[in-house]
Design a protein around this motif. Structure first.
Motif, PDB file in Angstrom:
ATOM      1  N   HIS A  21       5.106 -32.096   3.115  1.00 14.05           N
ATOM      2  CA  HIS A  21       5.529 -30.834   2.512  1.00 14.05           C
ATOM      3  C   HIS A  21       6.651 -31.062   1.505  1.00 14.05           C
ATOM      4  O   HIS A  21       6.662 -30.469   0.413  1.00 14.05           O
ATOM      5  CB  HIS A  21       5.986 -29.875   3.619  1.00 14.05           C
TER       6      HIS A  21
ATOM      7  N   PHE B 145       3.151 -23.238  -5.224  1.00 12.37           N
ATOM      8  CA  PHE B 145       3.960 -23.056  -4.013  1.00 12.37           C
ATOM      9  C   PHE B 145       3.220 -22.192  -2.980  1.00 12.37           C
ATOM     10  O   PHE B 145       3.307 -22.447  -1.764  1.00 12.37           O
ATOM     11  CB  PHE B 145       5.302 -22.412  -4.384  1.00 12.37           C
TER      12      PHE B 145
ATOM     13  N   GLN C 287      11.838 -26.972   5.025  1.00  8.47           N
ATOM     14  CA  GLN C 287      11.993 -25.624   4.479  1.00  8.47           C
ATOM     15  C   GLN C 287      13.113 -25.579   3.444  1.00  8.47           C
ATOM     16  O   GLN C 287      13.007 -24.868   2.433  1.00  8.47           O
ATOM     17  CB  GLN C 287      12.273 -24.648   5.612  1.00  8.47           C
TER      18      GLN C 287
ATOM     19  N   SER D  75      13.281 -26.273  -4.190  1.00  9.77           N
ATOM     20  CA  SER D  75      12.333 -26.546  -5.280  1.00  9.77           C
ATOM     21  C   SER D  75      11.919 -25.245  -5.963  1.00  9.77           C
ATOM     22  O   SER D  75      11.918 -25.150  -7.198  1.00  9.77           O
ATOM     23  CB  SER D  75      11.095 -27.259  -4.723  1.00  9.77           C
ATOM     24  N   ARG D  76      11.597 -24.226  -5.180  1.00 10.32           N
ATOM     25  CA  ARG D  76      11.187 -22.960  -5.773  1.00 10.32           C
ATOM     26  C   ARG D  76      12.335 -22.307  -6.537  1.00 10.32           C
ATOM     27  O   ARG D  76      12.139 -21.772  -7.648  1.00 10.32           O
ATOM     28  CB  ARG D  76      10.664 -22.039  -4.680  1.00 10.32           C
TER      29      ARG D  76
ATOM     30  N   LEU E  97       0.692 -24.300  -1.273  1.00 13.55           N
ATOM     31  CA  LEU E  97       1.360 -25.219  -0.351  1.00 13.55           C
ATOM     32  C   LEU E  97       1.735 -24.518   0.947  1.00 13.55           C
ATOM     33  O   LEU E  97       1.560 -25.072   2.048  1.00 13.55           O
ATOM     34  CB  LEU E  97       2.592 -25.823  -1.034  1.00 13.55           C
ATOM     35  N   GLU E  98       2.245 -23.296   0.844  1.00 14.07           N
ATOM     36  CA  GLU E  98       2.598 -22.548   2.053  1.00 14.07           C
ATOM     37  C   GLU E  98       1.356 -22.227   2.882  1.00 14.07           C
ATOM     38  O   GLU E  98       1.408 -22.215   4.120  1.00 14.07           O
ATOM     39  CB  GLU E  98       3.321 -21.254   1.666  1.00 14.07           C
TER      40      GLU E  98
ATOM     41  N   GLY F 242      11.785 -27.129   0.267  1.00 13.94           N
ATOM     42  CA  GLY F 242      10.846 -26.221  -0.367  1.00 13.94           C
ATOM     43  C   GLY F 242      11.539 -25.052  -1.044  1.00 13.94           C
ATOM     44  O   GLY F 242      11.190 -24.656  -2.161  1.00 13.94           O
TER      45      GLY F 242
ATOM     46  N   SER G 131       6.386 -30.470  -2.607  1.00 12.54           N
ATOM     47  CA  SER G 131       7.320 -29.533  -3.251  1.00 12.54           C
ATOM     48  C   SER G 131       7.949 -30.174  -4.475  1.00 12.54           C
ATOM     49  O   SER G 131       8.055 -29.556  -5.544  1.00 12.54           O
ATOM     50  CB  SER G 131       8.390 -29.101  -2.254  1.00 12.54           C
TER      51      SER G 131
END
Length: 309
Positions: free
Chosen positions: A217, A200, A283, A289-290, A203-204, A286, A221
């Motif tokens: 993106h 992650f 966003q 997902s995190r 990716l950011e 993402g 994710s």
């Protein structure tokens, strides 16, 4: 029997007398004198022949040419020719390569009057002494030295070969021991959660949202979530479709299948449904997902602690 040394000395004196006052016998044809300086030389020592020619009245003296190179007597420099009135002065610088009384091969002096020429021969000799001592003929030369000293034979240096053999055996033994040593396997201590968090972060760092690639993106994710699930549960392989993944995850305890289904629906809407992935949508996916990965790891860790004795 006469002494050979006295014979040589007599010949040398005769040659010196000839060279000191060499002149043409006919004064009516002019007079030519020559002188050798020094009178006695050694092999390879330069010497000078000074020639003086006085022609008859009305004629002009022409200097003889220098000797050819490659003979027993050869020139070192061109002839130095000067004139003092009718008198011709020529200076030759020569060198001799053989001992003895040598005749210097000078050509005749030409006494020229218009097209009429008269040749006056020049007889000049030089005494060349040997550089060897007089008693050299009675000496017995020593045997020639060898180019290289005689080395000891190989069987006479057995201790050196023994050292070489021992060093070779030791080197082979150490190499085989190093090659067959037990290598400690490298164990990857990174947990699936740590690998997902690192993914992650990468990716950011790519800043796809600022580049206008929100759809990419979102897809990446979801790919990180799928990779995490495959790491914690071998049955949740990456090759499974979304429907197969939801069916396989349902019986596994501690897996939030509803949150996973919601995430997969949003990803499919962007990838296949034509939904525009703006910054807010990307966003949100993402973050979801995190959060999903962290929730799964927290629940599974709690279950592992409860199951521990």
């Amino acid at each position: 029997m006469p002494d050979p040394r006295m014979v040589v000395i007599g010949v040398a004196l005769a040659a010196l007398a000839t060279s000191a006052g060499a002149q043409s016998p006919v004064d009516s044809l002019g007079r030519v004198t020559a002188r050798v300086i020094p009178d006695t030389v050694t092999v390879g020592q330069p010497f000078v022949v000074s020639l003086r020619a006085i022609p008859p009245r009305g004629r002009q003296a022409v200097a003889p040419a220098v000797p050819d190179t490659g003979g027993l007597v050869e020139p070192l420099d061109p002839a130095n020719v000067t004139r003092r009135g009718d008198t011709l002065l020529v200076r030759y610088r020569l060198i001799a390569w053989e001992p003895g009384v040598l005749t210097i091969p000078l050509g005749p002096v030409l006494m020229r009057l218009d097209s009429n020429e008269v040749s006056v021969p020049v007889d000049v000799r030089v005494v060349v002494a040997s550089v060897l001592p007089a008693e050299a003929a009675n000496r017995v030369p020593r045997n020639a030295r060898e180019l290289f000293p005689v080395s000891a034979r190989w069987w006479e240096r057995w201790w050196q070969w023994t050292l070489v053999l021992m060093a070779t055996v030791a080197a082979v033994y150490l190499f085989e021991r190093w090659r067959r040593r037990e290598r400690t396997p490298v164990i990857d201590t990174a947990s699936p959660l740590a690998e997902a968090e690192a993914a992650f972060a990468r990716l950011e760092a790519r800043r796809l949202l600022s580049a206008g690639e929100g759809g990419r993106h979102v897809a990446l994710s979801a790919e990180i979530v799928r990779q995490y699930l495959a790491s914690v549960e071998p049955t949740l392989a990456l090759a499974l479709t979304n429907a197969e993944l939801l069916d396989a995850i349902a019986p596994i305890p501690g897996m939030p299948d509803r949150q996973l289904a919601q995430l997969l629906d949003q990803v499919d809407a962007v990838r296949f449904g034509g939904t525009r992935a703006d910054d807010a949508t990307a966003q949100r996916v993402g973050g979801l997902s995190r959060a999903l990965v962290r929730d799964i790891d927290r629940v599974r860790s709690a279950m592992a602690e409860q199951a521990a004795p």
